[in-house]
Design a protein around this motif. Structure first.
Motif, PDB file in Angstrom:
ATOM      1  N   PRO A   1      -7.004 -31.240  -1.688  1.00 53.80           N
ATOM      2  CA  PRO A   1      -6.147 -31.314  -0.506  1.00 53.80           C
ATOM      3  C   PRO A   1      -6.856 -30.768   0.728  1.00 53.80           C
ATOM      4  CG  PRO A   1      -4.965 -30.398  -2.390  1.00 53.80           C
ATOM      5  CD  PRO A   1      -6.406 -30.474  -2.789  1.00 53.80           C
ATOM      6  N   PRO A   2      -6.686 -31.390   1.889  1.00 51.58           N
ATOM      7  CA  PRO A   2      -7.369 -30.929   3.096  1.00 51.58           C
ATOM      8  C   PRO A   2      -6.887 -29.549   3.513  1.00 51.58           C
ATOM      9  CG  PRO A   2      -5.741 -32.587   3.649  1.00 51.58           C
ATOM     10  CD  PRO A   2      -5.831 -32.564   2.153  1.00 51.58           C
ATOM     11  N   CYS A   3      -7.778 -28.794   4.115  1.00 52.51           N
ATOM     12  CA  CYS A   3      -7.489 -27.415   4.490  1.00 52.51           C
ATOM     13  C   CYS A   3      -7.679 -27.184   5.986  1.00 52.51           C
ATOM     14  CB  CYS A   3      -8.405 -26.457   3.726  1.00 52.51           C
ATOM     15  SG  CYS A   3      -8.085 -26.338   1.958  1.00 52.51           S
ATOM     16  N   LEU A   4      -6.992 -26.185   6.479  1.00 54.33           N
ATOM     17  CA  LEU A   4      -7.302 -25.614   7.785  1.00 54.33           C
ATOM     18  C   LEU A   4      -8.340 -24.532   7.547  1.00 54.33           C
ATOM     19  CD1 LEU A   4      -6.469 -25.445  10.861  1.00 54.33           C
ATOM     20  CD2 LEU A   4      -5.116 -23.459  10.167  1.00 54.33           C
ATOM     21  N   LEU A   5      -9.439 -24.581   8.289  1.00 54.12           N
ATOM     22  CA  LEU A   5     -10.502 -23.595   8.154  1.00 54.12           C
ATOM     23  C   LEU A   5     -10.410 -22.588   9.294  1.00 54.12           C
ATOM     24  CD1 LEU A   5     -13.539 -25.899   7.260  1.00 54.12           C
ATOM     25  CD2 LEU A   5     -11.882 -24.825   5.705  1.00 54.12           C
ATOM     26  N   CYS A   6     -10.297 -21.321   8.942  1.00 55.22           N
ATOM     27  CA  CYS A   6     -10.327 -20.235   9.913  1.00 55.22           C
ATOM     28  C   CYS A   6     -11.725 -19.623   9.834  1.00 55.22           C
ATOM     29  CB  CYS A   6      -9.269 -19.198   9.586  1.00 55.22           C
ATOM     30  SG  CYS A   6      -7.585 -19.857   9.444  1.00 55.22           S
ATOM     31  N   VAL A   7     -12.511 -19.771  10.886  1.00 58.38           N
ATOM     32  CA  VAL A   7     -13.937 -19.442  10.849  1.00 58.38           C
ATOM     33  C   VAL A   7     -14.196 -18.222  11.730  1.00 58.38           C
ATOM     34  CG1 VAL A   7     -16.271 -20.329  11.162  1.00 58.38           C
ATOM     35  CG2 VAL A   7     -14.396 -21.911  10.602  1.00 58.38           C
ATOM     36  N   LEU A   8     -14.927 -17.253  11.175  1.00 59.92           N
ATOM     37  CA  LEU A   8     -15.208 -16.015  11.895  1.00 59.92           C
ATOM     38  C   LEU A   8     -16.670 -15.632  11.673  1.00 59.92           C
ATOM     39  CD1 LEU A   8     -14.085 -13.532  13.495  1.00 59.92           C
ATOM     40  CD2 LEU A   8     -13.691 -12.461  11.259  1.00 59.92           C
ATOM     41  N   TYR A   9     -17.463 -15.622  12.748  1.00 58.14           N
ATOM     42  CA  TYR A   9     -18.864 -15.213  12.668  1.00 58.14           C
ATOM     43  C   TYR A   9     -18.952 -13.695  12.828  1.00 58.14           C
ATOM     44  CZ  TYR A   9     -20.748 -19.929  12.796  1.00 58.14           C
ATOM     45  OH  TYR A   9     -21.089 -21.223  12.479  1.00 58.14           O
ATOM     46  N   ALA A  10     -19.632 -13.042  11.865  1.00 54.98           N
ATOM     47  CA  ALA A  10     -19.932 -11.623  11.990  1.00 54.98           C
ATOM     48  C   ALA A  10     -21.286 -11.419  12.652  1.00 54.98           C
ATOM     49  CB  ALA A  10     -19.911 -10.953  10.620  1.00 54.98           C
TER      50      ALA A  10
ATOM     51  N   GLN B   1     -26.200 -24.271  14.068  1.00 48.67           N
ATOM     52  CA  GLN B   1     -26.515 -22.853  14.183  1.00 48.67           C
ATOM     53  C   GLN B   1     -28.020 -22.699  14.393  1.00 48.67           C
ATOM     54  OE1 GLN B   1     -22.963 -21.679  11.065  1.00 48.67           O
ATOM     55  NE2 GLN B   1     -24.966 -22.233  10.321  1.00 48.67           N
ATOM     56  N   LYS B   2     -28.414 -22.128  15.516  1.00 48.96           N
ATOM     57  CA  LYS B   2     -29.825 -22.036  15.885  1.00 48.96           C
ATOM     58  C   LYS B   2     -30.482 -20.736  15.447  1.00 48.96           C
ATOM     59  CE  LYS B   2     -29.629 -25.109  19.879  1.00 48.96           C
ATOM     60  NZ  LYS B   2     -29.950 -25.278  21.313  1.00 48.96           N
ATOM     61  N   GLU B   3     -29.744 -19.919  14.700  1.00 55.56           N
ATOM     62  CA  GLU B   3     -30.264 -18.616  14.309  1.00 55.56           C
ATOM     63  C   GLU B   3     -29.663 -18.219  12.965  1.00 55.56           C
ATOM     64  OE1 GLU B   3     -28.833 -15.776  17.172  1.00 55.56           O
ATOM     65  OE2 GLU B   3     -26.962 -16.879  17.405  1.00 55.56           O
ATOM     66  N   ALA B   4     -30.123 -17.105  12.433  1.00 57.30           N
ATOM     67  CA  ALA B   4     -29.536 -16.578  11.205  1.00 57.30           C
ATOM     68  C   ALA B   4     -28.072 -16.216  11.457  1.00 57.30           C
ATOM     69  CB  ALA B   4     -30.304 -15.353  10.741  1.00 57.30           C
ATOM     70  N   VAL B   5     -27.224 -16.499  10.477  1.00 61.23           N
ATOM     71  CA  VAL B   5     -25.792 -16.268  10.649  1.00 61.23           C
ATOM     72  C   VAL B   5     -25.202 -15.598   9.412  1.00 61.23           C
ATOM     73  CG1 VAL B   5     -25.459 -18.213  12.229  1.00 61.23           C
ATOM     74  CG2 VAL B   5     -25.187 -18.556   9.757  1.00 61.23           C
ATOM     75  N   ASP B   6     -24.087 -14.930   9.644  1.00 64.90           N
ATOM     76  CA  ASP B   6     -23.263 -14.347   8.582  1.00 64.90           C
ATOM     77  C   ASP B   6     -21.824 -14.595   9.009  1.00 64.90           C
ATOM     78  OD1 ASP B   6     -21.944 -12.848   6.675  1.00 64.90           O
ATOM     79  OD2 ASP B   6     -23.241 -11.087   6.853  1.00 64.90           O
ATOM     80  N   LEU B   7     -21.104 -15.394   8.264  1.00 66.38           N
ATOM     81  CA  LEU B   7     -19.750 -15.754   8.652  1.00 66.38           C
ATOM     82  C   LEU B   7     -18.828 -15.829   7.441  1.00 66.38           C
ATOM     83  CD1 LEU B   7     -19.351 -19.563   9.094  1.00 66.38           C
ATOM     84  CD2 LEU B   7     -21.626 -18.619   8.707  1.00 66.38           C
ATOM     85  N   VAL B   8     -17.539 -15.739   7.713  1.00 65.06           N
ATOM     86  CA  VAL B   8     -16.540 -15.935   6.667  1.00 65.06           C
ATOM     87  C   VAL B   8     -15.636 -17.092   7.082  1.00 65.06           C
ATOM     88  CG1 VAL B   8     -16.519 -13.606   5.719  1.00 65.06           C
ATOM     89  CG2 VAL B   8     -15.099 -14.133   7.693  1.00 65.06           C
ATOM     90  N   VAL B   9     -15.235 -17.879   6.097  1.00 58.15           N
ATOM     91  CA  VAL B   9     -14.384 -19.048   6.333  1.00 58.15           C
ATOM     92  C   VAL B   9     -13.205 -18.985   5.374  1.00 58.15           C
ATOM     93  CG1 VAL B   9     -14.262 -21.565   6.430  1.00 58.15           C
ATOM     94  CG2 VAL B   9     -16.422 -20.409   6.962  1.00 58.15           C
ATOM     95  N   LEU B  10     -12.015 -18.909   5.922  1.00 61.74           N
ATOM     96  CA  LEU B  10     -10.793 -18.920   5.128  1.00 61.74           C
ATOM     97  C   LEU B  10     -10.265 -20.351   5.064  1.00 61.74           C
ATOM     98  CD1 LEU B  10      -8.478 -17.246   3.727  1.00 61.74           C
ATOM     99  CD2 LEU B  10      -7.339 -17.302   5.956  1.00 61.74           C
ATOM    100  N   ALA B  11     -10.141 -20.903   3.865  1.00 57.96           N
ATOM    101  CA  ALA B  11      -9.629 -22.264   3.670  1.00 57.96           C
ATOM    102  C   ALA B  11      -8.186 -22.180   3.174  1.00 57.96           C
ATOM    103  CB  ALA B  11     -10.498 -23.014   2.666  1.00 57.96           C
TER     104      ALA B  11
END
Length: 345
Positions: free
Chosen positions: A78-87, A143-153
């Motif tokens: 089922p499709p999800c809403l993604l809540c995306v947060l970059y740390a 993303q042009k650099e190293a990243v750390d993020l969390v994604v809530l589906a």
């Protein structure tokens, strides 16, 4: 609570993109990786399933992109809403106006970053800034650099029964509000949680997070409707940040706020008026949003109306009840009983 972890470090470079695509699908966030340099594509995906939601932490060491295409949707649930947060790090985000992202990117970008030849919303994501994406519409991220993020589906069927709230807010800067800050805290805590959870507790946590997402959608839509197109003034942002820290204090008066901001009371009121608001309106809105979130997420028997009223800075439970009913059409006690009834159903 389920837990899985994937890493590309020990995968052959030419197989890393496919490995990552398969891992993201298992983590309930299917997408196609856009890998400019396979030998530098070092990434780790940690996935936690909590009831009906999935919290994914993504750590990547090199420039890369990701996109959600129509074919990705065919392979998913089922499709999800993604809540995306970059740390750490940031990204350029594109969400098309049309329901599907075209399969062929615009090749005009010479650096390896795919462009888009269709109309849509673009956002420059920054650390600490939560934004939303809808898997039904697709997206493209670079993303042009190293990243750390969390994604809530979160399954869309569980949060957006009206069908319109989420679509208004995709790939946009969300208005700062109590429920948004609460959701950020919940995502950060779940991402750091290591111990297994019993099934019943996992389900309750899932319900709590889903209710917070619903409140964020409603509060953000209400604020956008109240002042369409209005920019967020620097002063207003500072006022809201101060309120977020001190809202439990019933003595939070204009004099104290003005003094903390280095303004006179008259100047503070005048500048807020030009923004179409006032200190009392901002303070009351924040207290009510915080109280609503507490009422929806309180375990039965742990907090009463008087405790929530005091915690949120209201002068009395009666004042709290009047204001809450005027805002939400229901008394705090009625909402608390509804929550308890749903818990026992």
């Amino acid at each position: 609570m389920t837990y899985n972890r994937w890493s590309t470090v020990h995968i052959a470079p030419l197989s890393r993109a496919q490995f990552w695509s398969d891992a993201s699908r298992e983590a309930q966030m299917p997408h196609t990786p856009l890998v400019a340099q396979p030998e530098r594509f070092e990434a780790v995906l940690t996935s936690r399933g909590v009831g009906a939601v999935v919290l994914n932490r993504i750590q990547m060491a090199a420039e890369h992109g990701m996109e959600r295409l129509h074919d990705d949707g065919q392979r998913a649930g089922p499709p999800c809403l993604l809540c995306v947060l970059y740390a750490k790090g940031g990204a350029q985000v594109f969400a098309p106006d049309a329901p599907d992202v075209p399969d062929v990117p615009d090749a005009s970008a010479s650096s390896g970053e795919p462009g888009m030849a269709v109309a849509g919303r673009r956002l420059q994501a920054q650390p600490g800034q939560l934004f939303l994406l809808d898997e039904r519409r697709g997206y493209r991220i670079w993303q042009k650099e190293a990243v750390d993020l969390v994604v809530l589906a979160v399954p869309l069927a569980l949060i957006d029964s009206r069908g319109g709230l989420a679509s208004q807010l995709l790939a946009r800067s969300l208005p700062d509000c109590a429920s948004l800050q609460l959701l950020v805290q919940q995502m950060q805590l779940l991402a750091a949680w290591q111990d297994p959870l019993p099934e019943a507790e996992s389900a309750r946590l899932s319900d709590l997070v889903i209710n917070t997402v619903k409140t964020v959608l409603q509060a953000s839509a209400d604020m956008a409707t109240a002042r369409p197109g209005a920019p967020m003034h620097v002063l207003l942002r500072r006022v809201r940040q101060l309120i977020a820290r001190q809202y439990p204090d019933p003595a939070l008066e204009p004099e104290r706020v003005a003094s903390r901001l280095g303004l006179s009371v008259r100047s503070l009121q005048s500048q807020l008026s030009r923004e179409g608001t006032s200190l009392s309106a901002e303070l009351m809105a924040y207290r009510l949003e915080r109280a609503h979130a507490l009422l929806r997420g309180t375990e039965p028997g742990t907090l009463g109306i008087a405790e929530i009223s005091q915690h949120c800075g209201f002068s009395s439970p009666a004042h709290f009840s009047r204001r809450f009913r005027a805002r939400y059409g229901s008394t705090p006690l009625g909402l608390l009983r509804d929550a308890e009834g749903g818990e026992g159903a």
